[in-house]
Design an enzyme around this catalytic site. Sequence first.
Site, short mmCIF file in Angstrom:
data_model
loop_
_atom_site.label_atom_id
_atom_site.label_comp_id
_atom_site.label_asym_id
_atom_site.label_seq_id
_atom_site.Cartn_x
_atom_site.Cartn_y
_atom_site.Cartn_z
CE1 TYR A 152 -3.18 2.98 0.38
CE2 TYR A 152 -1.88 3.53 2.32
CZ TYR A 152 -2.82 3.88 1.37
OH TYR A 152 -3.38 5.13 1.39
CG ASN A 207 -7.28 4.48 1.65
OD1 ASN A 207 -7.36 5.65 1.26
ND2 ASN A 207 -6.16 4.00 2.19
CB SER A 229 -12.36 17.36 -3.64
OG SER A 229 -12.56 17.66 -2.29
CG ASP A 280 -0.60 13.99 0.39
OD1 ASP A 280 -1.45 14.23 1.26
OD2 ASP A 280 0.11 12.97 0.42
CB CYS A 301 -10.67 15.79 5.68
SG CYS A 301 -10.81 14.59 7.01
N GLY A 302 -11.11 16.09 2.07
CA GLY A 302 -11.38 17.09 1.04
C GLY A 302 -10.16 17.84 0.54
N GLY A 333 0.91 4.34 1.05
CA GLY A 333 1.24 5.13 2.23
C GLY A 333 2.28 4.45 3.12
CG HIS A 392 -0.98 15.81 5.46
ND1 HIS A 392 -2.02 15.18 6.11
CD2 HIS A 392 -0.84 15.15 4.30
CE1 HIS A 392 -2.48 14.19 5.36
NE2 HIS A 392 -1.78 14.16 4.26
C1 SPV Z 1 -2.94 10.07 3.20
O1 SPV Z 1 -3.46 9.06 3.73
O2 SPV Z 1 -2.80 11.14 3.80
C2 SPV Z 1 -2.48 10.02 1.80
C3 SPV Z 1 -2.29 8.73 1.19
O3 SPV Z 1 -2.18 11.03 1.24
S1 SPV Z 1 -0.97 7.93 1.92
O4 SPV Z 1 0.02 7.72 0.92
O5 SPV Z 1 -1.49 6.68 2.44
O6 SPV Z 1 -0.44 8.74 3.00
MN MN Z 2 -1.97 12.68 2.68
#
Ligand code: SPV
Ligand code: MN
Length: 632
Positions: free
Chosen positions: A227, A392, A283, A296, A279-280, A229, A255
């Site tokens: 995965y 997810n 988007s 991100d 949480c948006g 993350g 973040h």
């Molecule tokens: C998050 O979960 O905050 C993401 C995806 O941006 S991850 O790569 O799982 O962190």
């Molecule tokens: Mn993230």
Amino acid sequence: MTQDTLVLLKDRLSKKDYQKLMKLNNPRITQFITSSMEICNPKSVFVGTDSHEDLQYTREAALHNHEEKKLATEGHTIHFDGSYDQARDKAHTKFLLPPGTTLGPELNTMNRDEGLKELSEIMRNIMAGHELFIKFYCLGPAHSPFSIPCIQLTDSAYVAHSEDLLYRQGYQEFLRQGSNARFYKFVHSQGELEEAGLGLLVSKNRQKRRVYIDLQDEVIYSMNTQYGGNSLGLKKLAMRLAIHQCAEEGWLVEHMLLMGVTGPRGRISYFTGAFPSMCGKTSTAMMNGEKIIGDDIAYLRIIDGMVRAVNVEAGIFGIIEGINEKNDPLQWDALMHPAEVIFSNVLVTPDNAVYWNGKPGVRPKAGVNFSGAWFDGMVEEKGEVIPASHKNARFTFRLDILPNIDAHLHDPLGVKVQGIIYGGRDSDTSVPVEESFDWIHGIVMKGACLESETTAATLGTEGVRVFNPMSNIDFLSIPIGKYIQNNLDFGACLPTHPRIFSVNYFLKDRQGAWLNEKNDKAIWLKWMERRVNDEVDAIRTPTGFIPLYGDLQKLFAGILRKQYQKKDYLVQFTIRVPENIAKIQRMGMIFRTRILDTPAVVFTVLKDQEKRLLDAQQKYGDYISPEQWERI
Ligand code: SPV
Ligand code: MN
């Protein structure tokens, strides 16, 4: 470099790949690679530079190794993660600490020697029979004060391919920075594999899944997981190393999305926005009519007396659930047309297309997802209906397939930040949009006191309200008080600093109904854009500055062609005194008991806000409509 080291490299690498490494002329790189090879014992090694040919090699390897499979649309592939590997594994993500050091009680840590010992057992021969990909990337634009070169070692072509889409190539940056460069290192192995749907292979040994962070050597180990993350070194793993570095050097790693919001006459004002996962954030960054730089992770530095920010990534690893033509036209378009896109953990239909929960159109009767064959109405052991795709489930693509990227995406000096937004999943306390009084008030009340209800982005229960300062708690690698202090210090010395706002897309009425529509966030963005350019007034409340009805009404009519009703405004922007006071009390308790190094100013700001709320309550009661406040 010892003779043995060179022998190992010459033995396992092609002549061409060996030369690619030697050209870097950096013993620290060679040392890291050979020591990792010695323990993980890959069958063969591929060294990737920034060339198209090397990117193509990785892309094809992901198909060849059964980590991805082609879908009907040109450029689209599907990847599955194992059923128990669908989100970040917080419980097994730990900092390795030398004796005598601490990161405070909230961070997950373990003794460094014990961690390294455990890793040496897990990693021994973990890549046996597999190819090791050695990849070079750059966090942030190349040739910039923000650039951090990184080396990723992985036996997963999917991980390497994903990073090729999500990050800037860094072989040239390593050459440019020379052998003294500071760089981050990542070792990933998906471990033993087993077959999931469509013949795709997924990590098998979930009990041996580990993400261990060695801050001392700036290396992160990720084992027995796929995965993103947990596995993509440059994403949330590098973030932890960078948060550690920036606190020493006085800049910020957040973040945060980074976007340009358009104002009148083509003006663009740049905002960062911190939101917990799901949480948006994406988007918001993708709002129609605005300009995206990142969705991100942002780095913020002071350059020439201004706060400037870059996106450290060059692609999006976004949540796919619910994406539809009406609310997310740009993402929808990007996902529905030929382009290089990796879909993960969605349903693959018999015509080799993808379906995700909430995708408009006919819901398929059957297909294959990460847990195997699926049919509509399928239930699991406890009788719960199994959705077609995971909550997810995600897509991965390069930002440059989007029509709305900002012209400064790769600008080495980033963009000037005029506003910082904090938003969480808050059903009952804060108003939809509000500006803080000043930098310190904003950092403390909007950022450090951010709470959010948990989501499927991490393993564990959903819907529990948790403390998540700056939406960054999952990635902090320094004590929380020190992190907050670094944020406070960052803006405090500037003559003019970005304004700080909060937004709340998740507010409900007392019967539990949403108070806003998804696209209302477009208006909050426009209002903030007007505020940072001093074009609209606001109303001062005990918690911050809120919009005037007339300004919002105009924006709703102009942007969304919607009549914004006064009665809706009055409900949405009512200050809920009991909920706000309860929050202050929760925060006070957390800062007193769970965080050992809370900056003193946090308590002062909390106390002042509580006093303002209590005074207002005396005058106006528990629920105070915007009509009560005076215009400033
Ligand atoms: C998050 O979960 O905050 C993401 C995806 O941006 S991850 O790569 O799982 O962190
Ligand atoms: Mn993230």
